[in-house]
Scaffold this motif. Structure first.
Motif, short mmCIF file in Angstrom:
data_model
loop_
_atom_site.label_atom_id
_atom_site.label_comp_id
_atom_site.label_asym_id
_atom_site.label_seq_id
_atom_site.Cartn_x
_atom_site.Cartn_y
_atom_site.Cartn_z
N TYR A 196 0.84 -1.20 0.00
CA TYR A 196 0.00 0.00 0.00
C TYR A 196 0.88 1.26 0.00
O TYR A 196 0.56 2.26 0.64
CB TYR A 196 -0.96 -0.02 1.19
CG TYR A 196 -0.29 -0.28 2.54
CD1 TYR A 196 0.18 0.75 3.34
CD2 TYR A 196 -0.09 -1.58 2.98
CE1 TYR A 196 0.82 0.49 4.54
CE2 TYR A 196 0.53 -1.85 4.17
CZ TYR A 196 0.99 -0.81 4.95
OH TYR A 196 1.62 -1.07 6.12
N ASN A 199 -0.71 4.57 -0.56
CA ASN A 199 -1.87 4.91 0.28
C ASN A 199 -1.42 5.71 1.51
O ASN A 199 -1.06 5.14 2.55
CB ASN A 199 -2.58 3.61 0.69
CG ASN A 199 -3.91 3.88 1.36
OD1 ASN A 199 -4.08 4.92 2.02
ND2 ASN A 199 -4.84 2.97 1.22
N ASP A 224 -5.41 -2.75 -1.44
CA ASP A 224 -6.81 -3.22 -1.58
C ASP A 224 -7.07 -4.49 -0.77
O ASP A 224 -8.18 -4.70 -0.27
CB ASP A 224 -7.14 -3.51 -3.06
CG ASP A 224 -7.16 -2.25 -3.90
OD1 ASP A 224 -6.92 -1.16 -3.34
OD2 ASP A 224 -7.42 -2.35 -5.11
N HIS A 227 -8.32 -3.94 2.76
CA HIS A 227 -9.73 -3.52 2.76
C HIS A 227 -10.65 -4.69 2.44
O HIS A 227 -11.64 -4.93 3.15
CB HIS A 227 -9.88 -2.39 1.74
CG HIS A 227 -11.26 -2.10 1.34
ND1 HIS A 227 -12.15 -1.47 2.19
CD2 HIS A 227 -11.95 -2.39 0.21
CE1 HIS A 227 -13.32 -1.37 1.58
NE2 HIS A 227 -13.21 -1.92 0.39
N THR A 230 -10.55 -7.26 5.57
CA THR A 230 -11.08 -6.78 6.86
C THR A 230 -12.60 -6.58 6.77
O THR A 230 -13.32 -6.74 7.75
CB THR A 230 -10.39 -5.48 7.34
OG1 THR A 230 -10.43 -4.53 6.29
CG2 THR A 230 -8.97 -5.73 7.77
N GLU A 231 -13.07 -6.27 5.56
CA GLU A 231 -14.51 -6.11 5.35
C GLU A 231 -15.28 -7.40 5.64
O GLU A 231 -16.45 -7.36 6.00
CB GLU A 231 -14.74 -5.70 3.89
CG GLU A 231 -15.87 -4.75 3.72
CD GLU A 231 -16.01 -4.34 2.26
OE1 GLU A 231 -16.23 -3.16 2.04
OE2 GLU A 231 -15.89 -5.20 1.36
#
Ligand SMILES: Cc1cc2nc3c(=O)[nH]c(=O)nc-3n(C[C@H](O)[C@H](O)[C@H](O)COP(=O)(O)OP(=O)(O)OC[C@H]3O[C@@H](n4cnc5c(N)ncnc54)[C@H](O)[C@@H]3O)c2cc1C
Length: 479
Positions: A196, A199, A224, A227, A230-231
């Motif tokens: 990342y 980011n 990505d 994300h 963890t979602e």
């Protein structure tokens, strides 16, 4: 590139990310009979893996041919000791034990390796395997074999969400193809989305190295995978760890950097004080850690005209990695220093006061640092940081050159919590059925300081974890 007229797809395994980890995982799963689909955000495969020079390997055929005694057990222990056992020993063991066989596997795919040489001077374990044609050669070999096995790759396709059932197991993935959303049904997903480095939000939040001056030298990557996982409830591990080099010249101007990190230069922080044994740049992670403690995490390397002439006529004292060998004469150094002076990255002056002013340091402090250092040189004893007396050379011959240096990282390391089968874990350490993470998007195998003794670990972990994760995913999806 694949011509896309799809709205819905079914497959055994989806690999998200077509870098080194993703391709190795896809190939391994397909070799075991799984139907595999690769999603790659960019126009072509490769990721940061294509930019790497070499990968870690222990007890490889290359080492055996060179009659090098490089034992897996010893390297496993080194890695664990280096981290003070803060990382997952089972992951490290799986990685190190697979690594020699992975070099064999790559050779069978047609990759050719250079003779092993030290990555840094006096490196005792020669583990850094550099393929001819660099990382790109490995990517090409993997991509070619993937194609031969009929693996589909969808480019310019970005994974958006992972779909799960009521038991939390993987059922599919939603991706964006150009401006369309496509749903793919699958039993297994391997996340291989890389780091990342682009980011800023994640870097600012997790990374102790973060500063406005921190530079990233890889392809645009947003993390990505963190994300996506963890979602669906995954835990994280190792966020904030970087594959960092410091102090470094921020542009790709290698000659200025090579001169700036010669062991007889001195490095001053913004206050005009030395802060480290400058010979430490042999292990760029250690010197980066020292720089991390300084104001704004920047410093200035100082050399005088005699040192500059010496670099032109005799060559540099030491090389940088395997790329520039000791004794290399940096013939155009004078010209490059002037160009960088015009750009504001270098100051050339006969006056220490002027250099102090440029750095923003007090002239008294800077002058006293130089006087003290020159005294250390006369006495052949660095009372500050015990630098090797061979490199104690006084700064006495104007003009002086001050080169601004900062922290540069080539990738982030870690993020998603996994076990040694590369299964993605929930906060209670139970795996999420059908979800795997490989490569540098996964954490738990490097502590906050990257271990240079195991040179090539980032690229090495990508390929090796890819092979391990590909096998686990295939076993799960085909059972
Ligand atoms: C200049 C440079 C030199 C380096 N040299 C070395 C070295 O010599 N040795 C070493 O060990 N390491 C080196 N590294 C680091 C190393 O190359 C990487 O850390 C490692 O190879 C990462 O592999 P990976 O498979 O995890 O990720 P990558 O190879 O970066 O692949 C990730 C891929 O995922 C794709 N992706 C991301 N998000 C999505 C999404 N949502 N959907 C679909 N696709 C997505 C990306 O586009 C990318 O192609 C270097 C890095 C750089 C930049």
């Amino acid at each position: 590139m694949e011509n896309l007229h799809i709205e819905k797809l079914d497959t055994d395994i989806v690999v998200i990310g077509g870098g080194g980890g993703g391709l190795a995982a896809a190939l391994t799963a397909a070799e075991r009979g799984a139907k595999v689909l690769i999603l790659e955000k960019r126009r072509s495969a490769g990721g940061n893996s294509a930019l790497a020079l070499g990968l870690f390997g222990a007890e490889s055929p290359v080492q055996k041919r060179q009659r090098l005694d490089v034992r897996k057990d010893e390297l496993f222990k080194i890695a664990m000791d280096y981290s003070h056992w803060t990382i997952n020993p089972r992951i490290v063991r799986a990685f190190v034990y697979k690594s020699g066989d992975t070099i064999r596997w790559l050779e069978e795919l047609g990759v050719r390796f250079e003779k092993l040489v030290p990555w840094y001077p006096n490196q005792t374990h020669l583990v850094y395997h550099c393929p001819r044609g660099k990382g790109k050669a490995i990517i090409n070999a993997l991509a070619k074999k993937c194609e031969e096995l009929g693996i589909r790759s969808l480019y310019e396709t970005s994974a958006k969400n992972i779909l799960t059932n009521e038991r939390g197991g993987v059922t599919g993935v939603v991706c964006i193809v150009k401006d369309r959303e496509v749903r793919i049904n699958t039993k297994g997903i391997i996340i291989a989305t890389g780091g990342y480095g682009s980011n800023d939000e994640l870097l600012k939040k997790y990374c102790p190295y973060y500063s406005e001056e921190l530079r990233y030298d890889g392809i645009p990557l947003m993390g990505d995978g963190v994300h996506l996982t963890t979602e669906v409830g995954a835990a994280t591990e190792g966020l904030g760890n970087l594959l960092i080099h410091g102090p470094m010249f921020p542009t790709r101007n290698r000659n200025v950097w090579n001169a700036a990190v010669e062991p007889y230069t001195i490095w001053l922080n913004k206050k005009g004080e030395r802060f480290v044994d400058e010979n430490l740049q042999l292990i760029p992670v250690d010197s980066a850690n020292a720089l991390n403690r300084q104001p704004d995490k920047i410093c200035y390397s100082i050399l005088d005209d005699k040192m500059k002439k010496n670099i032109l006529e005799q060559g540099i004292e030491r090389g940088v990695g395997t790329r520039i060998m000791p004794g290399t004469k940096l013939a155009d150094l004078g010209k490059r220093l002037k160009v960088q002076a015009n750009k504001g990255w270098v100051k050339i002056s006969k006056s220490w006061d002027e250099i102090a002013q440029w750095i923003g340091a007090s002239p008294e402090v800077l002058n006293s640092t130089i006087e003290e250092y020159n005294r250390f040189c006369e006495r052949r004893c660095d009372e500050g940081f015990a630098k090797d007396p061979r490199f104690l050379i006084p700064l006495q011959n104007p003009p002086y050159y001050a080169i601004k240096l900062c922290q540069v990282f080539v990738d982030t390391i870690g993020g998603i919590k996994i076990n040694h089968h590369m299964e993605v874990l929930l906060p209670n350490d139970n795996p999420i059925p059908g979800l795997y993470a490989v490569g540098v998007c996964a954490g738990g195998w490097v502590s906050e300081s990257y271990c240079m003794i195991l040179s090539g670990s980032a690229f090495g972990f990508a390929i090796n974890s890819g092979r391990i994760g590909g096998k686990t995913a295939a076993e799960y999806s085909l059972r």
